[in-house]
Enzyme design. Structure first.
Site, short mmCIF file in Angstrom:
data_model
loop_
_atom_site.label_atom_id
_atom_site.label_comp_id
_atom_site.label_asym_id
_atom_site.label_seq_id
_atom_site.Cartn_x
_atom_site.Cartn_y
_atom_site.Cartn_z
N GLY A 128 0.77 -1.24 0.00
CA GLY A 128 0.00 0.00 0.00
C GLY A 128 0.80 1.29 0.00
O GLY A 128 0.32 2.33 -0.47
N ASP A 145 -4.39 2.19 11.35
CA ASP A 145 -5.79 1.92 11.67
C ASP A 145 -5.83 1.40 13.11
O ASP A 145 -5.79 2.20 14.05
CB ASP A 145 -6.28 0.91 10.63
CG ASP A 145 -7.75 0.61 10.71
OD1 ASP A 145 -8.52 1.50 11.08
OD2 ASP A 145 -8.16 -0.53 10.37
N GLU A 195 4.42 3.93 5.91
CA GLU A 195 3.19 3.14 5.86
C GLU A 195 2.08 4.00 5.24
O GLU A 195 2.09 5.22 5.37
CB GLU A 195 2.85 2.67 7.28
CG GLU A 195 1.59 1.89 7.46
CD GLU A 195 1.53 0.55 6.74
OE1 GLU A 195 1.75 0.52 5.52
OE2 GLU A 195 1.21 -0.45 7.39
N ASP A 196 1.14 3.34 4.57
CA ASP A 196 0.05 4.08 3.95
C ASP A 196 -0.94 4.63 4.97
O ASP A 196 -1.33 5.78 4.93
CB ASP A 196 -0.68 3.22 2.89
CG ASP A 196 -1.11 1.85 3.40
OD1 ASP A 196 -0.87 1.52 4.59
OD2 ASP A 196 -1.70 1.09 2.61
N ASP A 241 -5.74 -0.34 -1.17
CA ASP A 241 -6.59 -1.27 -1.91
C ASP A 241 -7.79 -1.73 -1.10
O ASP A 241 -7.83 -1.63 0.13
CB ASP A 241 -5.79 -2.52 -2.28
CG ASP A 241 -5.54 -3.42 -1.06
OD1 ASP A 241 -5.02 -2.91 -0.04
OD2 ASP A 241 -5.91 -4.61 -1.11
N PHE A 248 -13.63 3.35 5.14
CA PHE A 248 -12.66 2.54 4.38
C PHE A 248 -12.31 3.28 3.09
O PHE A 248 -13.16 3.55 2.26
CB PHE A 248 -13.20 1.14 4.08
CG PHE A 248 -12.09 0.21 3.71
CD1 PHE A 248 -11.31 -0.39 4.69
CD2 PHE A 248 -11.79 -0.03 2.37
CE1 PHE A 248 -10.24 -1.23 4.35
CE2 PHE A 248 -10.73 -0.86 2.04
CZ PHE A 248 -9.95 -1.46 3.02
N VAL A 249 -11.03 3.59 2.96
CA VAL A 249 -10.59 4.41 1.82
C VAL A 249 -9.72 3.61 0.85
O VAL A 249 -9.02 2.68 1.25
CB VAL A 249 -9.84 5.68 2.30
CG1 VAL A 249 -10.75 6.58 3.10
CG2 VAL A 249 -8.59 5.34 3.11
P1 IMP Z 1 -3.66 -1.79 11.26
O1 IMP Z 1 -2.71 -2.90 11.63
O2 IMP Z 1 -5.07 -2.10 11.69
O3 IMP Z 1 -3.21 -0.42 11.73
O4 IMP Z 1 -3.80 -1.81 9.71
C1 IMP Z 1 -2.90 -1.27 8.86
C2 IMP Z 1 -3.13 -1.82 7.46
O5 IMP Z 1 -4.51 -2.07 7.19
C3 IMP Z 1 -2.67 -0.84 6.42
O6 IMP Z 1 -1.35 -1.07 6.06
C4 IMP Z 1 -3.62 -1.09 5.27
O7 IMP Z 1 -3.08 -2.08 4.41
C5 IMP Z 1 -4.86 -1.64 5.89
N1 IMP Z 1 -5.94 -0.62 5.98
C6 IMP Z 1 -6.43 -0.05 7.11
N2 IMP Z 1 -7.41 0.82 6.83
C7 IMP Z 1 -7.52 0.83 5.47
C8 IMP Z 1 -8.37 1.56 4.56
O8 IMP Z 1 -9.21 2.40 4.91
N3 IMP Z 1 -8.19 1.28 3.24
C9 IMP Z 1 -7.27 0.37 2.79
N4 IMP Z 1 -6.46 -0.32 3.61
C10 IMP Z 1 -6.59 -0.10 4.94
MG MG Z 2 -3.89 -3.38 2.28
#
Ligand code: IMP
Ligand code: MG
Length: 183
Positions: A47, A106, A102-103, A162, A155-156
């Site tokens: 991402g 979350d 990181e993109d 993606d 969700f973006v």
């Molecule tokens: P975390 O471990 O929950 O912080 O998730 C991080 C990963 O979840 C990111 O690297 C993304 O790949 C994915 N992610 C979280 N939210 C989104 C979203 O809104 N759109 C797309 N990918 C997301």
């Molecule tokens: Mg992803």
């Protein structure tokens, strides 16, 4: 509604122009903080590829590029909390300035785990840069030194992000229609 918004996109979140301003703002902070230093950017696949390629071209300090991949969402929209390292860097990072790119942050699970792994390898510094932050969704607290924009709990997709491996090529960030991932 903007004419180039994708049919699966509910509404535009950030246009290409707005993203460009955000990227330049973050790059400026990094340039100032790492003045006279060398940086190793650890790009988290897949991402962050679009964001990091724009970001590094706005950095005027020496930058090395490394890539890591962790398992995240599969085809759903919520994190499992269980992070699997799928691809690691092969370089010795001891004594280096590490910036994880990181993109989006979350739940925080992915970045918490990644930072722990990299900090364990004795870098000089280890910081995080995330284009987007969804603070309402945080489960695991993690310090993110550089944040492009805080966004609501939606969700973006686009600009590298993606859903089910689709929409990464959209040049803007948009909120995905719920009908795409619900029933
Ligand atoms: P975390 O471990 O929950 O912080 O998730 C991080 C990963 O979840 C990111 O690297 C993304 O790949 C994915 N992610 C979280 N939210 C989104 C979203 O809104 N759109 C797309 N990918 C997301
Ligand atoms: Mg992803």
């Amino acid at each position: 509604m903007e004419k180039n918004v994708h049919p699966d996109v509910e509404r535009l979140l950030l246009s290409a122009e707005e993203i460009d301003k955000i990227v330049k703002k973050v790059a400026k902070e990094i340039n100032e903080d790492y003045k006279d230093e060398e940086l190793t950017a650890v790009v988290i696949l897949r991402g962050s590829v679009v964001f990091s390629s724009d970001l590094i071209r706005n950095l005027d300090i020496p930058v090395k590029l490394e890539f890591m991949q962790v398992s995240s969402y599969g085809s759903g929209t919520t994190s499992s909390g269980c992070i699997e390292l799928k691809m690691d860097i092969e370089t010795d990072i001891s004594g280096k300035n590490i910036l994880i790119i990181e993109d989006i942050i979350d739940s925080g699970n992915t970045l918490y785990k990644l930072k722990e792994i990299l900090k364990g390898r004795n870098p000089k510094t280890c910081r995080i840069c995330a284009l987007l932050d969804k603070p309402e969704r945080r489960v695991t607290p993690v310090e993110v030194e550089y944040i492009g924009a805080k966004i609501p709990d939606e969700f973006v997709v686009g600009y590298g992000l993606d859903y089910d491996e689709k929409y990464r090529n959209l040049p803007f960030l948009g909120i995905l229609k719920r009908s795409v991932y619900e029933g």
